[in-house]
Design an enzyme around this catalytic site. Structure first.
Site, PDB file in Angstrom:
ATOM      1  N   ARG A  35      -0.507 -12.404   4.600  1.00  7.94           N
ATOM      2  CA  ARG A  35       0.409 -11.325   4.405  1.00  7.94           C
ATOM      3  C   ARG A  35       1.739 -11.681   4.991  1.00  7.94           C
ATOM      4  NH1 ARG A  35      -0.931  -6.079   4.245  1.00  7.94           N
ATOM      5  NH2 ARG A  35      -3.119  -6.503   4.747  1.00  7.94           N
ATOM      6  N   ASP A  89      -7.124  -4.727   9.987  1.00  8.99           N
ATOM      7  CA  ASP A  89      -6.354  -3.483  10.089  1.00  8.99           C
ATOM      8  C   ASP A  89      -5.773  -3.351  11.504  1.00  8.99           C
ATOM      9  OD1 ASP A  89      -7.049  -2.883   7.543  1.00  8.99           O
ATOM     10  OD2 ASP A  89      -8.475  -1.303   8.019  1.00  8.99           O
ATOM     11  N   GLU A 136     -11.087  -0.859  -2.225  1.00  9.37           N
ATOM     12  CA  GLU A 136     -12.029  -1.611  -3.056  1.00  9.37           C
ATOM     13  C   GLU A 136     -13.075  -0.691  -3.676  1.00  9.37           C
ATOM     14  OE1 GLU A 136     -11.774  -5.681  -0.337  1.00  9.37           O
ATOM     15  OE2 GLU A 136     -13.249  -4.130   0.143  1.00  9.37           O
ATOM     16  N   HIS A 156      -7.376   5.563   0.738  1.00 10.31           N
ATOM     17  CA  HIS A 156      -8.288   5.340   1.852  1.00 10.31           C
ATOM     18  C   HIS A 156      -7.525   5.351   3.177  1.00 10.31           C
ATOM     19  CE1 HIS A 156      -6.598   1.421   0.779  1.00 10.31           C
ATOM     20  NE2 HIS A 156      -6.872   0.995   2.009  1.00 10.31           N
ATOM     21  N   HIS A 160     -19.600 -12.076   0.587  1.00 12.10           N
ATOM     22  CA  HIS A 160     -20.144 -13.427   0.418  1.00 12.10           C
ATOM     23  C   HIS A 160     -21.295 -13.736   1.349  1.00 12.10           C
ATOM     24  CE1 HIS A 160     -18.124 -14.761   4.140  1.00 12.10           C
ATOM     25  NE2 HIS A 160     -17.142 -13.961   3.761  1.00 12.10           N
ATOM     26  N   THR A 220     -11.337 -10.743  -3.894  1.00 10.03           N
ATOM     27  CA  THR A 220     -10.938 -11.332  -2.610  1.00 10.03           C
ATOM     28  C   THR A 220     -11.744 -12.591  -2.304  1.00 10.03           C
ATOM     29  OG1 THR A 220     -12.533  -9.970  -1.405  1.00 10.03           O
ATOM     30  CG2 THR A 220     -10.340  -9.048  -1.728  1.00 10.03           C
ATOM     31  N   LYS A 231      -9.694  -3.427  -7.348  1.00  5.12           N
ATOM     32  CA  LYS A 231     -10.134  -4.510  -6.454  1.00  5.12           C
ATOM     33  C   LYS A 231     -11.627  -4.421  -6.175  1.00  5.12           C
ATOM     34  CE  LYS A 231      -8.475  -4.890  -2.152  1.00  5.12           C
ATOM     35  NZ  LYS A 231      -7.622  -5.325  -1.024  1.00  5.12           N
ATOM     36  N   GLU A 275      -7.024 -12.518  -4.187  1.00  2.37           N
ATOM     37  CA  GLU A 275      -6.390 -12.380  -2.876  1.00  2.37           C
ATOM     38  C   GLU A 275      -7.168 -13.222  -1.880  1.00  2.37           C
ATOM     39  OE1 GLU A 275      -6.390  -8.351  -1.591  1.00  2.37           O
ATOM     40  OE2 GLU A 275      -5.252  -7.599  -3.310  1.00  2.37           O
ATOM     41  N   ASN A 276      -6.472 -13.705  -0.850  1.00  3.43           N
ATOM     42  CA  ASN A 276      -7.201 -14.272   0.280  1.00  3.43           C
ATOM     43  C   ASN A 276      -7.667 -13.121   1.168  1.00  3.43           C
ATOM     44  OD1 ASN A 276      -4.271 -14.194   0.608  1.00  3.43           O
ATOM     45  ND2 ASN A 276      -4.583 -14.959   2.689  1.00  3.43           N
ATOM     46  N   ALA A 277      -8.911 -13.195   1.620  1.00  2.68           N
ATOM     47  CA  ALA A 277      -9.492 -12.102   2.398  1.00  2.68           C
ATOM     48  C   ALA A 277      -8.971 -12.074   3.829  1.00  2.68           C
ATOM     49  CB  ALA A 277     -11.017 -12.222   2.408  1.00  2.68           C
ATOM     50  N   LEU A 278      -8.661 -13.247   4.375  1.00  2.00           N
ATOM     51  CA  LEU A 278      -8.198 -13.360   5.755  1.00  2.00           C
ATOM     52  C   LEU A 278      -6.896 -14.147   5.790  1.00  2.00           C
ATOM     53  CD1 LEU A 278     -11.618 -14.300   7.416  1.00  2.00           C
ATOM     54  CD2 LEU A 278     -10.536 -12.030   7.363  1.00  2.00           C
ATOM     55  N   ASP A 299       0.845  -1.188   0.000  1.00  2.00           N
ATOM     56  CA  ASP A 299       0.000   0.000   0.000  1.00  2.00           C
ATOM     57  C   ASP A 299       0.879   1.237   0.000  1.00  2.00           C
ATOM     58  OD1 ASP A 299      -3.037  -0.713   0.620  1.00  2.00           O
ATOM     59  OD2 ASP A 299      -1.801  -2.103   1.784  1.00  2.00           O
TER      60      ASP A 299
END
Length: 542
Positions: A449, A129, A214, A121, A328, A370, A323, A408-411, A81
């Protein structure tokens, strides 16, 4: 259309788009050349605060050591970022890229490629975060006297994660509009990083288009009290968006229309609100008018900023990306309430994602999505989650519109099950061993990450196996031309696509078929052994 004809259609368009036979370098054995068609490059997200609020590279020696370990694992590159709130923090048009220059130089020396996110953002207030990086202070100062520059819900609560799209063309920021500020920032980035862009190290620039980077509204913010699986709230009650709605309604001959007042609050379920319940407001002419307007504003916002990004990076040998969030929860509910409040007008009889893909196609953009690590059975049944069907729909939308998709994986996930789900989505019809042309395949995958947990012995062993499988059991390949994803100088965006033409893409189409499991799994743990056993047992009943 049959599966085979869809495949041929995709391959034909892919050849036209990439001119993959041009200047190929047949330096590898023929069999390896064929397998490279299945190679999916993998990038790793760097820590959110790798550059501190004071614009200093954090823990230089540690990050350098970690990057070297990624390189040893044959990772293709990293994602970072590039925070607006750090670079243009105190004074308008004064950009300080020194912290990022230091970081990028180390990435370059480690032989890694880079995906750079133009992060307009705030960091903080969303899932995952751990730190807070606010918008530039001078922006926040303007917000003190004019809080309507921020997204606002029906009760009047402001959200300072991202400027409302209502100010995209309002010269409220020392004479500049929001889009002009984003454009100036990207142009400055290109000038400051021109040498690294020239080397080809920076391969993607992902343009932040909303909260968490996003293209969406901030409908479900933890700092607003949202808790999963709440449906969220519409975010269009600042005075600028209210005025735009009134004007657009009058022009459409619907002057009596008002913004919704029956859509509930953040943590409601669909059935508890008049708007989203079965046969609720959302299926009425009034509801359809609002939802079309709300989602169209998002499309226009993304299109206009990506057009500025295209101008900023024109001629650079890199790709633009945007993105889209993986909303979901409530996907299996009739109203898709959580998607609707986020700005994705997606229903059983209306595709909310293919219009985004069509818009992106104008800018040769990559659709980054994601939640590709999630399986349905891992999610809440009461929230009617369906991440697997959602990924299939969004990826199909991108491929139908002849653009590349990435994931991307969200978590954070370090287990084999998540790795194998990502592998399945990366090559949804498996590895193609007998044809140089690639089957359906993601453009790239970014793993969330880098950190101490990932580098723990067991986790890192799984991760290295995962990288190997993403590369189709091949060694690291530095040249994207060899795996049929050439990176060419960015061309000027195509002519404007009318909103009417974009909205034709809302018509549902047949999805591309996805295999139930990957044919190239990670199998070096007990989970992997169980996976193989289940696969063998299942095959006996076919």
């Amino acid at each position: 259309m049959t599966s085979n004809s869809r495949q041929h259609e995709y391959m034909a368009s892919f050849i036209r788009r990439t001119k993959m036979h041009k200047e190929r370098e047949p330096t590898l054995p023929a069999e390896t050349e064929k397998m490279l068609a299945n190679y999916v490059p993998i990038f790793v997200m760097l820590p959110l605060d790798v550059i501190t609020l004071d614009n200093v590279l954090k823990n230089k020696d540690e990050i350098e050591s970690q990057l070297k370990r990624l390189k040893e694992a044959e990772v293709d590159g990293v994602m970072v970022d590039v925070w607006w709130g750090i670079v243009e923090s105190n004074v308008p048009k004064q950009y300080d890229w020194s912290g990022y220059r230091s970081l990028f130089q180390i990435v370059h020396e480690c032989g890694l490629k880079l995906q750079a996110i133009m992060s307009f953002h705030q960091c903080g207030g969303n899932i995952g975060d751990p730190v807070t990086i606010p918008l530039p202070q001078w922006i926040l100062d303007i917000g003190e006297s004019n809080p309507n520059i921020f997204y606002t819900n029906r009760s009047g609560t402001r959200n300072k994660e991202y400027l409302t799209i209502g100010v995209d063309h309002e010269p409220l920021f020392h004479g500049r509009t929001a889009i002009e500020m984003y454009s100036d920032y990207m142009r400055s980035f290109r000038e400051a990083m021109s040498d690294l862009l020239d080397t080809g190290m920076i391969v993607d620039v992902e343009v932040g288009l909303g909260p968490a980077g996003e293209l969406r509204y901030p409908s479900y913010s933890l700092n607003q009290g949202w808790v999963f699986p709440g449906i969220g709230e519409f975010q269009c009650y600042d005075k600028y968006l209210e005025a735009e709605f009134k004007k657009d309604a009058e022009q459409a001959g619907r002057a009596e229309r008002e913004l919704p007042d029956d859509a509930g609050t953040y943590n409601d379920g669909p059935d508890s609100t008049p708007f989203f319940r079965r046969n609720g407001t959302y299926v009425t002419e009034k509801g359809k008018f609002f939802l079309t307007w709300y989602s169209n504003k998002l499309l226009i916002h993304g299109d206009q900023i990506l057009d500025k990004a295209n101008q900023a990076f024109l001629g650079c040998k890199m790709r633009l990306a945007a993105k889209v969030a993986g909303i979901h929860w409530w996907y299996k509910a009739e109203s898709h309430a959580a998607e609707l409040t986020s700005g994705y007008y997606n229903l059983k009889d209306r595709d909310g994602y293919r219009p985004i893909a069509r818009m992106l196609s104008r800018h040769y953009g990559i659709l980054n999505f994601t939640c590709i690590e999630m399986r349905n059975y891992e999610q809440s049944g009461r929230a009617k989650c369906a991440p697997e069907e959602l990924v299939q729909q969004v990826f199909s939308a991108g491929w139908r519109e002849d653009i590349d998709v990435a994931g991307e994986n969200a978590l954070p996930r370090y287990d084999v099950r998540a790795c194998n789900q990502i592998l399945k989505n990366s090559r949804p019809n498996g590895v193609n061993r007998n044809n140089e042309l690639p089957k359906l395949r993601m453009y790239a995958m970014t793993y969330l990450r880098l950190g101490a947990v990932l580098l723990q012995n067991k986790n890192f062993q799984i991760f290295k196996s995962f990288v190997r499988k993403m590369h189709a059991d091949l060694d690291y390949c530095p040249n994207p031309d060899k795996y049929f994803k050439p990176i060419v100088p960015l061309e000027r965006s195509k002519p404007d696509i009318s909103l009417e033409e974009i909205l034709k893409a809302t018509e549902p189409v047949e999805l591309y078929p996805f295999d139930p499991e990957t044919d190239m799994p990670v199998e070096d743990t007990i989970d992997g052994i169980l996976f193989t056993l289940i696969k063998k047992i299942t095959s006996l009943f076919k």
